[in-house]
Scaffold this active site. Sequence first.
Site, PDB file in Angstrom:
ATOM      1  N   HIS A 132      57.021 -18.174  41.007  1.00 11.70           N
ATOM      2  CA  HIS A 132      57.224 -19.264  40.031  1.00 11.70           C
ATOM      3  C   HIS A 132      55.868 -19.834  39.547  1.00 11.70           C
ATOM      4  O   HIS A 132      55.521 -20.984  39.845  1.00 11.70           O
ATOM      5  CB  HIS A 132      58.054 -20.348  40.718  1.00 11.70           C
ATOM      6  CG  HIS A 132      58.717 -21.335  39.822  1.00 11.70           C
ATOM      7  ND1 HIS A 132      58.031 -22.110  38.916  1.00 11.70           N
ATOM      8  CD2 HIS A 132      60.013 -21.673  39.690  1.00 11.70           C
ATOM      9  CE1 HIS A 132      58.902 -22.901  38.290  1.00 11.70           C
ATOM     10  NE2 HIS A 132      60.105 -22.648  38.738  1.00 11.70           N
ATOM     11  N   GLU A 181      57.484 -16.743  34.939  1.00 11.15           N
ATOM     12  CA  GLU A 181      57.825 -16.442  36.332  1.00 11.15           C
ATOM     13  C   GLU A 181      58.366 -15.018  36.444  1.00 11.15           C
ATOM     14  O   GLU A 181      59.377 -14.691  35.854  1.00 11.15           O
ATOM     15  CB  GLU A 181      58.875 -17.452  36.812  1.00 11.15           C
ATOM     16  CG  GLU A 181      58.533 -18.901  36.446  1.00 11.15           C
ATOM     17  CD  GLU A 181      59.742 -19.842  36.470  1.00 11.15           C
ATOM     18  OE1 GLU A 181      60.756 -19.507  37.097  1.00 11.15           O
ATOM     19  OE2 GLU A 181      59.657 -20.923  35.859  1.00 11.15           O
TER      20      GLU A 181
HETATM   21  C1  BG6 Z   1      62.870 -22.606  36.899  1.00 15.31           C
HETATM   22  C2  BG6 Z   1      64.329 -22.708  36.545  1.00 15.31           C
HETATM   23  O1  BG6 Z   1      62.612 -21.366  37.465  1.00 15.31           O
HETATM   24  O2  BG6 Z   1      62.550 -23.613  37.849  1.00 15.31           O
HETATM   25  C3  BG6 Z   1      64.627 -24.092  36.018  1.00 15.31           C
HETATM   26  O3  BG6 Z   1      64.678 -21.731  35.571  1.00 15.31           O
HETATM   27  C4  BG6 Z   1      64.196 -25.159  37.036  1.00 15.31           C
HETATM   28  O4  BG6 Z   1      66.018 -24.214  35.740  1.00 15.31           O
HETATM   29  C5  BG6 Z   1      62.729 -24.928  37.379  1.00 15.31           C
HETATM   30  O5  BG6 Z   1      64.381 -26.436  36.463  1.00 15.31           O
HETATM   31  C6  BG6 Z   1      62.198 -25.907  38.420  1.00 15.31           C
HETATM   32  O6  BG6 Z   1      62.994 -25.911  39.559  1.00 15.31           O
HETATM   33  P1  BG6 Z   1      62.710 -26.920  40.732  1.00 15.31           P
HETATM   34  O7  BG6 Z   1      63.762 -26.668  41.779  1.00 15.31           O
HETATM   35  O8  BG6 Z   1      61.330 -26.621  41.237  1.00 15.31           O
HETATM   36  O9  BG6 Z   1      62.799 -28.299  40.140  1.00 15.31           O
END
Ligand code: BG6
Length: 294
Positions: free
Chosen positions: A162, A269
């Site tokens: 991510h 990502e």
């Molecule tokens: C992304 C998702 O990978 O991560 C989104 O596609 C999400 O939907 C984002 O909002 C952040 O996620 P988190 O759990 O770190 O707030």
Amino acid sequence: VTISHGNSRVTAALPTGESVEVLLFGATVLSWKDGAGDEKLWLSEDSKLDGSKGVRGGIPIVFPAFGPPDPNHAATSKLPQHGFARTARWEFLGKSTSEGSSSSVKLDFGLSSDNLDEATRALWPYKFGLLYSVTLERDSLDTTLVITNDGDEPFEIQTLLHTYFRVKDISSVHVTGLEDSPYSDKVDGMKAKTQASSPVTFSGEMDRVYTPAKGPRHPVVISDGGKPSFRIVRDNLDQVVVWNPWTDKAESMSDFMPKDGYKNMVCVEAGSVQGWQKLDKGDAFEGAQTISLS
Ligand code: BG6
């Protein structure tokens, strides 16, 4: 090559100045700097760095499930969003270096079912091993994840790196390499759409799961103000999620700071998040991304 290993972080620097810093919670890359000392990743000032939540920035690892729990996938339906690997405490397994004019350093991190607390193991009771390698070279950062099934029961996983890239101005960011590719639009009820034959640009909240038409080896390039800054090549990771929370979503995230920080980040990502990868006893799945600076 200089390495320092504190209680909660490992940092490494090349003689030419490039550096990387990894938090043991989540084996999260927190910082990646080029030889001039310029930071390449975005990290929220209010990120939780104690494992109580995934880090809001850097490169959190999503495993064994992507997104909110899927009620139709019983084995992972009790897990928190994006799974547990991003908050668990990993072990630093050591480094390998090559010295000289093209020096590089590889840092290895491990997480297995034996490292998890009982509550987490109860949510996903499989025997697994994760080996994560972070390799810093002068102009690139490679992150490789190897997942093994160390038990007798088969299991199914999704995984994703991510990455929060630092950009100068989201309004002038273009992402290429996703032309003509199918995607699922998470800000429009998961509708199935197809990217036009043009780059992705940003003017509001974006949350899309692309399956790039040209496959993982074709580079996805992030340009910032007309100049290519990052080139991402994937290995065995068929999807690319493109995410920017924009104003309202940034406002609603308690750990997102400064609130206008969405202007300086874009998440691109690399992952395997469409359907599930099944690992039988003894199987391994390897996925990687290499990010080169242009
Ligand atoms: C992304 C998702 O990978 O991560 C989104 O596609 C999400 O939907 C984002 O909002 C952040 O996620 P988190 O759990 O770190 O707030």
